[in-house]
Design a protein around this motif. Structure first.
Motif, PDB file in Angstrom:
ATOM      1  N   THR A  68      11.002  49.413   7.378  1.00 57.14           N
ATOM      2  CA  THR A  68      11.983  49.677   8.585  1.00 57.14           C
ATOM      3  C   THR A  68      13.271  49.724   7.905  1.00 57.14           C
ATOM      4  N   ILE A  69      14.101  50.712   8.079  1.00 57.32           N
ATOM      5  CA  ILE A  69      15.399  50.850   7.349  1.00 57.32           C
ATOM      6  C   ILE A  69      16.554  50.562   8.203  1.00 57.32           C
ATOM      7  N   ILE A  70      17.394  49.756   7.764  1.00 58.36           N
ATOM      8  CA  ILE A  70      18.511  49.225   8.553  1.00 58.36           C
ATOM      9  C   ILE A  70      19.795  50.224   8.368  1.00 58.36           C
ATOM     10  N   LEU A  71      20.216  50.689   9.324  1.00 59.20           N
ATOM     11  CA  LEU A  71      21.633  51.204   9.024  1.00 59.20           C
ATOM     12  C   LEU A  71      22.460  50.831  10.032  1.00 59.20           C
ATOM     13  N   ARG A  72      23.779  50.903   9.574  1.00 60.49           N
ATOM     14  CA  ARG A  72      25.068  50.567  10.530  1.00 60.49           C
ATOM     15  C   ARG A  72      25.482  51.772  11.090  1.00 60.49           C
ATOM     16  N   ARG A  73      26.112  51.606  12.349  1.00 57.48           N
ATOM     17  CA  ARG A  73      26.603  52.590  12.819  1.00 57.48           C
ATOM     18  C   ARG A  73      28.000  52.844  12.132  1.00 57.48           C
ATOM     19  N   GLY A  74      28.354  54.174  11.855  1.00 57.03           N
ATOM     20  CA  GLY A  74      29.371  54.712  11.100  1.00 57.03           C
ATOM     21  C   GLY A  74      29.147  54.657   9.526  1.00 57.03           C
ATOM     22  N   GLN A  75      27.955  54.206   9.177  1.00 56.25           N
ATOM     23  CA  GLN A  75      27.408  54.273   7.766  1.00 56.25           C
ATOM     24  C   GLN A  75      27.332  55.659   7.449  1.00 56.25           C
ATOM     25  N   ARG A  76      27.361  55.924   6.034  1.00 52.87           N
ATOM     26  CA  ARG A  76      27.154  57.134   5.551  1.00 52.87           C
ATOM     27  C   ARG A  76      25.711  57.038   4.777  1.00 52.87           C
ATOM     28  N   VAL A  77      24.633  58.097   4.930  1.00 56.44           N
ATOM     29  CA  VAL A  77      23.424  57.996   4.388  1.00 56.44           C
ATOM     30  C   VAL A  77      23.159  59.265   3.428  1.00 56.44           C
ATOM     31  N   ASP A  78      22.865  59.049   2.344  1.00 54.31           N
ATOM     32  CA  ASP A  78      22.682  59.800   1.199  1.00 54.31           C
ATOM     33  C   ASP A  78      21.317  59.669   0.734  1.00 54.31           C
ATOM     34  N   MET A  79      20.345  60.431   1.003  1.00 56.70           N
ATOM     35  CA  MET A  79      18.940  60.040   0.689  1.00 56.70           C
ATOM     36  C   MET A  79      18.073  61.306   0.130  1.00 56.70           C
ATOM     37  N   THR A  80      17.080  60.983  -0.640  1.00 59.03           N
ATOM     38  CA  THR A  80      16.445  62.224  -1.144  1.00 59.03           C
ATOM     39  C   THR A  80      15.095  62.079  -0.718  1.00 59.03           C
ATOM     40  N   LEU A  81      14.414  62.962  -0.344  1.00 56.92           N
ATOM     41  CA  LEU A  81      12.963  63.360   0.116  1.00 56.92           C
ATOM     42  C   LEU A  81      12.151  63.864  -1.138  1.00 56.92           C
ATOM     43  N   LYS A  82      11.229  62.980  -1.890  1.00 53.85           N
ATOM     44  CA  LYS A  82      10.347  63.562  -2.602  1.00 53.85           C
ATOM     45  C   LYS A  82       8.903  63.967  -2.341  1.00 53.85           C
ATOM     46  N   ASN A  83       8.477  65.080  -1.958  1.00 52.92           N
ATOM     47  CA  ASN A  83       7.225  65.355  -1.585  1.00 52.92           C
ATOM     48  C   ASN A  83       6.062  65.097  -2.783  1.00 52.92           C
ATOM     49  N   LYS A  84       5.448  64.139  -2.529  1.00 51.43           N
ATOM     50  CA  LYS A  84       4.446  63.738  -3.627  1.00 51.43           C
ATOM     51  C   LYS A  84       2.838  64.119  -3.151  1.00 51.43           C
ATOM     52  N   LEU A  85       2.832  65.022  -1.885  1.00 53.43           N
ATOM     53  CA  LEU A  85       1.747  65.262  -1.159  1.00 53.43           C
ATOM     54  C   LEU A  85       1.101  66.604  -1.840  1.00 53.43           C
ATOM     55  N   THR A  86       0.118  67.211  -1.297  1.00 48.29           N
ATOM     56  CA  THR A  86      -0.425  68.472  -1.907  1.00 48.29           C
ATOM     57  C   THR A  86      -0.264  69.338  -0.994  1.00 48.29           C
ATOM     58  N   GLU A  87       0.669  69.272   0.018  1.00 46.81           N
ATOM     59  CA  GLU A  87       0.988  70.227   1.063  1.00 46.81           C
ATOM     60  C   GLU A  87       2.419  69.981   1.480  1.00 46.81           C
ATOM     61  N   PRO A  88       2.823  71.079   2.137  1.00 52.15           N
ATOM     62  CA  PRO A  88       4.314  70.991   2.292  1.00 52.15           C
ATOM     63  C   PRO A  88       4.565  69.699   3.293  1.00 52.15           C
ATOM     64  N   THR A  89       6.062  69.234   3.392  1.00 53.80           N
ATOM     65  CA  THR A  89       6.400  68.201   4.331  1.00 53.80           C
ATOM     66  C   THR A  89       7.996  68.334   4.594  1.00 53.80           C
ATOM     67  N   ILE A  90       8.441  67.623   5.312  1.00 57.46           N
ATOM     68  CA  ILE A  90       9.728  67.271   5.702  1.00 57.46           C
ATOM     69  C   ILE A  90       9.836  66.087   6.525  1.00 57.46           C
ATOM     70  N   VAL A  91      11.085  65.508   6.435  1.00 53.47           N
ATOM     71  CA  VAL A  91      11.173  64.215   7.102  1.00 53.47           C
ATOM     72  C   VAL A  91      12.098  64.481   8.355  1.00 53.47           C
ATOM     73  N   HIS A  92      11.777  64.187   9.328  1.00 51.96           N
ATOM     74  CA  HIS A  92      12.680  64.476  10.676  1.00 51.96           C
ATOM     75  C   HIS A  92      13.198  62.776  11.202  1.00 51.96           C
ATOM     76  N   TRP A  93      14.362  62.706  11.234  1.00 51.72           N
ATOM     77  CA  TRP A  93      15.017  61.630  11.806  1.00 51.72           C
ATOM     78  C   TRP A  93      15.056  61.711  13.329  1.00 51.72           C
ATOM     79  N   HIS A  94      13.944  61.003  13.741  1.00 50.10           N
ATOM     80  CA  HIS A  94      13.802  61.305  15.294  1.00 50.10           C
ATOM     81  C   HIS A  94      14.810  60.557  16.000  1.00 50.10           C
ATOM     82  N   GLY A  95      15.513  61.176  16.933  1.00 48.60           N
ATOM     83  CA  GLY A  95      16.220  60.617  17.749  1.00 48.60           C
ATOM     84  C   GLY A  95      17.910  60.575  17.403  1.00 48.60           C
ATOM     85  N   PHE A  96      17.950  61.150  15.980  1.00 46.37           N
ATOM     86  CA  PHE A  96      19.555  61.012  15.340  1.00 46.37           C
ATOM     87  C   PHE A  96      20.369  62.305  15.633  1.00 46.37           C
ATOM     88  N   ASP A  97      21.738  62.037  15.930  1.00 45.73           N
ATOM     89  CA  ASP A  97      22.573  63.000  16.353  1.00 45.73           C
ATOM     90  C   ASP A  97      23.047  63.485  14.809  1.00 45.73           C
TER      91      ASP A  97
END
Length: 481
Positions: A68-97
């Motif tokens: 569970t990732i804790i974020l604060r309203r107003g915080q800047r998020v800088d993050m990298t997704l690394k795909n270690k699967l054997t197929e395509p993927t992408i991460v969706h931030w469900h509900g985020f504006d």
């Protein structure tokens, strides 16, 4: 002192620890370790993450599995997704504006070995959100096999005096189909139409979950982490008496005030936060009987598979064993009531129906080579009338990038209408900002969406969050022009 490697061994071996009656709960980046007597682990908590690895076991962030990732309203998020699967993927931030690059439109899916950078400011209200995969055609499989995590956005006063892992408990409810002791995902063509159901229901990844608690007030973050299964949730004492729950928040944060409920429907990807008072005794989180309405489409296309737990049947999801006295937390006022809906300037209609073997939205379905879309105008407020065909099944509809105000439910089935709390047919869970809304067969749900200029020229999916429906093409683009 528990090393990170030892922590992961304990977390990944949670199933084997059921007999021991104890599980390590979560570890902060400060090194502080919290424990709770329970067989169901609370998802590990981290206060910042710089990367997420998509692996076959789930998401790894800062060496922790599905935290569970804790974020604060107003915080800047800088993050990298690394795909270690054997197929395509992408991460969706469900509900985020966020813009469509950070929202993870399916067209941005990365191939195995690639990385994807996210960078956005957290502008969402305090609440419980999700991160999960969103590559078209692979979302259901990856989600089912464990790629799902929670994001808790905090703001001033949003903890209400509760403590995560102590009396603030996230309960991610999901079903899995076990064959030979291992979960399998092998939907048939008919299950791609109806949705894939399991033969066991888990809480935070554990079957027959048991929480050993002290008496007092508890904030339960109820999350439907299933591909397709609906739940009608109640908390009952061992003698069958129903325990009142005070609903305080939904998908996009707090309601205007707590509302007492005794049962609530929860569709895939929906969230509902409740406060309950527990004295000494045994309490059961149960799915209470309801009609899942899967046979409305005819042709025998219901969830009648012998290997699946019947969706509308009665069963226990988790058990709370309460001994002694704990902390009472008064919750009378909520810190951030939802804003009032703006006045619409245009009305748009969406029809959900089955065409042959294909679920459609306004007769359209997703085609990766030529994805169809609806145009919306920047700085436009629209009233959407979403109509579900009578010869259909329930559809949890999710809109990326923009919150929704639910204005009215019409022609609801009796089991839904009897839970309504106003003369517009709305449910208690309709009274806050939403990003996912369940629409029953024959029902019309009216919502308001406010589009803005900062997302000009971008595409945001609108789709069913029955993930077999989504992967089967029940998804269109909303093009902001």
């Amino acid at each position: 002192m528990i090393t990170r490697r030892r922590f992961l061994q304990i977390g990944l071996g949670a199933g084997a620890m059921l007999a021991m009656g104890f599980t390590l709960q979560y570890i902060l980046r400060t090194g502080e370790v919290k424990r709770l007597e329970t067989s169901a682990p609370v998802p590990p908590l981290i206060k910042e993450a710089t990367y997420i690895e998509a692996t076959a076991s789930g998401y790894m962030a800062e060496g922790v599995l599905n935290p569970t990732i804790i974020l604060r309203r107003g915080q800047r998020v800088d993050m990298t997704l690394k795909n270690k699967l054997t197929e395509p993927t992408i991460v969706h931030w469900h509900g985020f504006d966020v813009n469509w690059h950070n929202d993870a439109h399916p067209s941005f899916a990365i191939t195995p070995g690639e990385s994807y950078n996210y960078s956005f400011d957290v502008v969402n209200r305090a609440g419980t959100y999700l991160y999960h995969p969103h590559p078209h055609g692979l979302t259901a499989k990856q989600f089912y096999m464990g790629q799902l995590g929670l994001v808790i956005v905090e703001d001033s006063g949003s903890d209400l005096g509760f403590k995560y892992g102590v009396n603030d408990l996230p309960l991610v409810i999901s079903d899995r189909r076990f064959i030979g002791g291992a979960p399998v995902y092998n939907p048939t063509p008919m299950e791609m139409i109806a949705g894939f159901l399991g033969n066991a229901v888990l809480v935070n990844g554990v079957k027959d979950a048991v929480f050993k608690l002290s008496g007092g007030s508890y904030r339960l973050r109820l999350v439907n982490g299933s591909n397709a299964r609906l739940y009608k949730l109640s908390i009952v004492k061992k003698n069958g008496d129903v325990v009142p729950m005070r609903l305080i928040a939904v998908d996009q944060g707090f309601l205007a005030r707590p509302i007492e409920v005794r049962a609530l429907f929860l569709a895939p990807a929906e969230r509902a936060e409740v406060v309950v008072e527990l004295g000494e005794g045994v309490y059961l989180l149960k799915n209470t009987p309801f009609d899942p309405m899967h046979l409305e489409m005819g042709h025998g296309m219901g969830h009648g598979m012998q290997e699946a737990l019947p969706e509308g049947s009665e069963y226990t999801i988790a058990t709370f064993l309460v001994e002694g006295k704990g902390e009472a937390v008064p919750v009378e006022a909520l810190s951030d009531p939802p804003p009032e809906p703006p006045k619409p300037t245009r009305t748009r209609r969406f029809a959900l129906s089955l065409s042959g073997m294909q679920w459609t939205i306004n007769g359209m379905f997703w085609n990766a080579s030529n994805p169809l879309f609806e145009h919306v105008s920047v700085e436009g407020v629209e009233l959407w009338e979403i109509v579900n065909d009578k010869a259909s099944m329930p559809h949890p509809m999710h809109l990326h990038g923009f919150p929704m105000w639910i204005i009215e439910r019409k022609d609801s089935p009796r089991q839904v209408a009897e839970l309504a709390v106003d003369n517009r047919g709305r449910l208690p869970t309709d009274l806050g900002l939403k990003d996912t809304v369940l629409i029953w067969p024959g029902e019309t749900v009216k919502i308001v969406v406010n589009f803005d200029a900062k997302k000009r020229g971008q595409l945001f999916p609108f789709h069913c969050h029955n993930l077999e429906h989504e992967d089967g093409g029940m998804m269109i683009n909303i093009a902001v022009k």
